[in-house]
Design a protein around this motif. Structure first.
Motif, PDB file in Angstrom:
ATOM      1  N   PRO A 176       0.808  -1.292   0.132  1.00 58.30           N
ATOM      2  CA  PRO A 176      -0.182   0.017   0.065  1.00 58.30           C
ATOM      3  C   PRO A 176       0.764   1.246   0.054  1.00 58.30           C
ATOM      4  O   PRO A 176       1.971   1.376   0.591  1.00 58.30           O
ATOM      5  CB  PRO A 176      -0.748  -0.239   1.269  1.00 58.30           C
ATOM      6  CG  PRO A 176      -0.175  -1.259   2.152  1.00 58.30           C
ATOM      7  CD  PRO A 176       0.870  -1.849   1.193  1.00 58.30           C
ATOM      8  N   GLN A 177       0.573   2.220  -0.685  1.00 57.54           N
ATOM      9  CA  GLN A 177       1.010   3.413  -0.707  1.00 57.54           C
ATOM     10  C   GLN A 177       0.261   4.694  -0.145  1.00 57.54           C
ATOM     11  O   GLN A 177      -1.116   4.448  -0.194  1.00 57.54           O
ATOM     12  CB  GLN A 177       1.180   3.950  -2.143  1.00 57.54           C
ATOM     13  CG  GLN A 177       2.194   3.011  -3.145  1.00 57.54           C
ATOM     14  CD  GLN A 177       3.539   2.783  -3.129  1.00 57.54           C
ATOM     15  OE1 GLN A 177       4.179   3.712  -2.955  1.00 57.54           O
ATOM     16  NE2 GLN A 177       4.232   1.570  -2.733  1.00 57.54           N
ATOM     17  N   LYS A 207      -3.926  -1.134   4.012  1.00 54.47           N
ATOM     18  CA  LYS A 207      -4.669  -1.700   2.794  1.00 54.47           C
ATOM     19  C   LYS A 207      -6.162  -1.139   3.111  1.00 54.47           C
ATOM     20  O   LYS A 207      -6.835  -1.069   2.141  1.00 54.47           O
ATOM     21  CB  LYS A 207      -4.698  -3.111   2.473  1.00 54.47           C
ATOM     22  CG  LYS A 207      -3.391  -3.545   1.755  1.00 54.47           C
ATOM     23  CD  LYS A 207      -3.157  -4.831   1.654  1.00 54.47           C
ATOM     24  CE  LYS A 207      -1.892  -5.502   0.939  1.00 54.47           C
ATOM     25  NZ  LYS A 207      -1.827  -6.898   0.966  1.00 54.47           N
ATOM     26  N   GLU A 234      -8.747   4.405   3.727  1.00 55.17           N
ATOM     27  CA  GLU A 234      -9.494   4.857   2.478  1.00 55.17           C
ATOM     28  C   GLU A 234      -8.797   5.744   1.592  1.00 55.17           C
ATOM     29  O   GLU A 234      -8.733   5.633   0.352  1.00 55.17           O
ATOM     30  CB  GLU A 234     -10.663   5.562   2.941  1.00 55.17           C
ATOM     31  CG  GLU A 234     -10.321   6.851   3.616  1.00 55.17           C
ATOM     32  CD  GLU A 234     -11.738   7.730   4.003  1.00 55.17           C
ATOM     33  OE1 GLU A 234     -12.587   7.621   3.086  1.00 55.17           O
ATOM     34  OE2 GLU A 234     -11.602   8.401   4.894  1.00 55.17           O
ATOM     35  N   HIS A 235      -7.335   6.108   1.936  1.00 55.57           N
ATOM     36  CA  HIS A 235      -6.786   6.772   1.125  1.00 55.57           C
ATOM     37  C   HIS A 235      -5.489   6.098   0.550  1.00 55.57           C
ATOM     38  O   HIS A 235      -4.643   6.848   0.085  1.00 55.57           O
ATOM     39  CB  HIS A 235      -6.135   8.181   1.612  1.00 55.57           C
ATOM     40  CG  HIS A 235      -7.381   8.993   2.072  1.00 55.57           C
ATOM     41  ND1 HIS A 235      -8.222   9.913   1.128  1.00 55.57           N
ATOM     42  CD2 HIS A 235      -7.819   9.583   3.247  1.00 55.57           C
ATOM     43  CE1 HIS A 235      -9.330  10.262   1.799  1.00 55.57           C
ATOM     44  NE2 HIS A 235      -9.106  10.122   3.000  1.00 55.57           N
ATOM     45  N   SER A 236      -5.495   4.939   0.707  1.00 57.11           N
ATOM     46  CA  SER A 236      -4.326   4.258   0.217  1.00 57.11           C
ATOM     47  C   SER A 236      -4.300   3.673  -0.830  1.00 57.11           C
ATOM     48  O   SER A 236      -5.627   3.659  -1.446  1.00 57.11           O
ATOM     49  CB  SER A 236      -3.779   3.004   1.213  1.00 57.11           C
ATOM     50  OG  SER A 236      -4.866   1.923   1.356  1.00 57.11           O
ATOM     51  N   TYR A 237      -3.352   3.409  -1.472  1.00 58.58           N
ATOM     52  CA  TYR A 237      -3.463   2.735  -3.084  1.00 58.58           C
ATOM     53  C   TYR A 237      -2.237   1.863  -3.513  1.00 58.58           C
ATOM     54  O   TYR A 237      -1.281   1.986  -2.779  1.00 58.58           O
ATOM     55  CB  TYR A 237      -3.522   4.044  -4.157  1.00 58.58           C
ATOM     56  CG  TYR A 237      -2.459   4.977  -3.982  1.00 58.58           C
ATOM     57  CD1 TYR A 237      -1.412   4.864  -4.743  1.00 58.58           C
ATOM     58  CD2 TYR A 237      -2.706   6.273  -3.038  1.00 58.58           C
ATOM     59  CE1 TYR A 237      -0.200   5.982  -4.538  1.00 58.58           C
ATOM     60  CE2 TYR A 237      -1.636   6.978  -2.825  1.00 58.58           C
ATOM     61  CZ  TYR A 237      -0.304   6.941  -3.744  1.00 58.58           C
ATOM     62  OH  TYR A 237       0.535   7.806  -3.533  1.00 58.58           O
ATOM     63  N   THR A 238      -2.464   1.390  -4.508  1.00 63.46           N
ATOM     64  CA  THR A 238      -1.113   0.640  -4.863  1.00 63.46           C
ATOM     65  C   THR A 238      -0.512   1.046  -6.423  1.00 63.46           C
ATOM     66  O   THR A 238      -1.513   1.620  -7.148  1.00 63.46           O
ATOM     67  CB  THR A 238      -1.454  -0.839  -5.063  1.00 63.46           C
ATOM     68  OG1 THR A 238      -2.645  -1.148  -5.819  1.00 63.46           O
ATOM     69  CG2 THR A 238      -1.700  -1.404  -3.563  1.00 63.46           C
ATOM     70  N   LYS A 239       0.638   0.823  -6.625  1.00 60.19           N
ATOM     71  CA  LYS A 239       1.257   1.234  -7.942  1.00 60.19           C
ATOM     72  C   LYS A 239       2.240   0.026  -8.413  1.00 60.19           C
ATOM     73  O   LYS A 239       2.765  -0.643  -7.246  1.00 60.19           O
ATOM     74  CB  LYS A 239       2.106   2.374  -8.032  1.00 60.19           C
ATOM     75  CG  LYS A 239       1.480   3.663  -7.565  1.00 60.19           C
ATOM     76  CD  LYS A 239       2.434   4.726  -7.586  1.00 60.19           C
ATOM     77  CE  LYS A 239       1.709   6.133  -7.184  1.00 60.19           C
ATOM     78  NZ  LYS A 239       2.816   7.180  -7.631  1.00 60.19           N
ATOM     79  N   LEU A 258      -0.698   3.377 -11.636  1.00 53.21           N
ATOM     80  CA  LEU A 258      -1.919   3.015 -10.440  1.00 53.21           C
ATOM     81  C   LEU A 258      -2.565   1.552 -10.821  1.00 53.21           C
ATOM     82  O   LEU A 258      -2.892   1.358 -12.236  1.00 53.21           O
ATOM     83  CB  LEU A 258      -2.840   4.074 -10.274  1.00 53.21           C
ATOM     84  CG  LEU A 258      -2.527   5.424  -9.521  1.00 53.21           C
ATOM     85  CD1 LEU A 258      -3.517   6.372  -9.629  1.00 53.21           C
ATOM     86  CD2 LEU A 258      -2.106   5.042  -8.133  1.00 53.21           C
TER      87      LEU A 258
END
Length: 135
Positions: A17-18, A120, A123-128, A134
């Motif tokens: 997670p980023q 993970k 709510e503001h995490s994302y993956t790349k 993204l």
């Protein structure tokens, strides 16, 4: 070019997670509120931090190095045992410039595997992927 970190936890970037630096404080507050997990700002030598992610993109690391040390330093988010949650390319760039550099760290008082699971859910995490696309 993609290279492997030595002595990492071996987790591919696409599974990490980023959290954007603008959401880091909010993430720490959310961890405290939702899971009673505390965090604190500390300073430590960069070589004391351990990578979690298995690989890094050498072009992205070089780009960060070209920005200069003072422009890339940001608080790195680490687990209670010193594993890096986010910022692996920044970490590698600083290590390449000066392995004894002091960096600001947000130490979150939970093991890295648990921290990844919490992140993970944020709510503001994302993956790349490794090329910064993204997912």
């Amino acid at each position: 070019m993609i290279k492997k970190f030595k002595n990492s936890c071996g987790i591919p970037r696409k599974d990490m997670p980023q959290i954007h630096k603008s959401n880091t404080v909010s993430f720490c507050c959310w961890l405290q509120r939702e899971f009673n997990v505390t965090s604190r700002f500390v300073s430590c030598r960069i070589f004391k931090i351990k990578p979690t992610q298995s690989e890094y993109n050498t072009e992205k690391v070089q780009s960060k190095m070209d920005e200069g040390l003072e422009n890339i330093k940001k608080p790195l988010v680490v687990s209670g045992e010193g594993y890096l949650l986010d910022g692996h390319h920044t970490y590698k760039a600083i290590m390449n410039i000066y392995q004894n550099e002091r960096v600001d760290v947000i130490r979150i008082d939970t093991p890295i595997k648990q921290l990844i699971e919490y992140a993970k859910k944020y709510e503001h995490s994302y993956t790349k992927d490794i090329n910064d696309e993204l997912l």
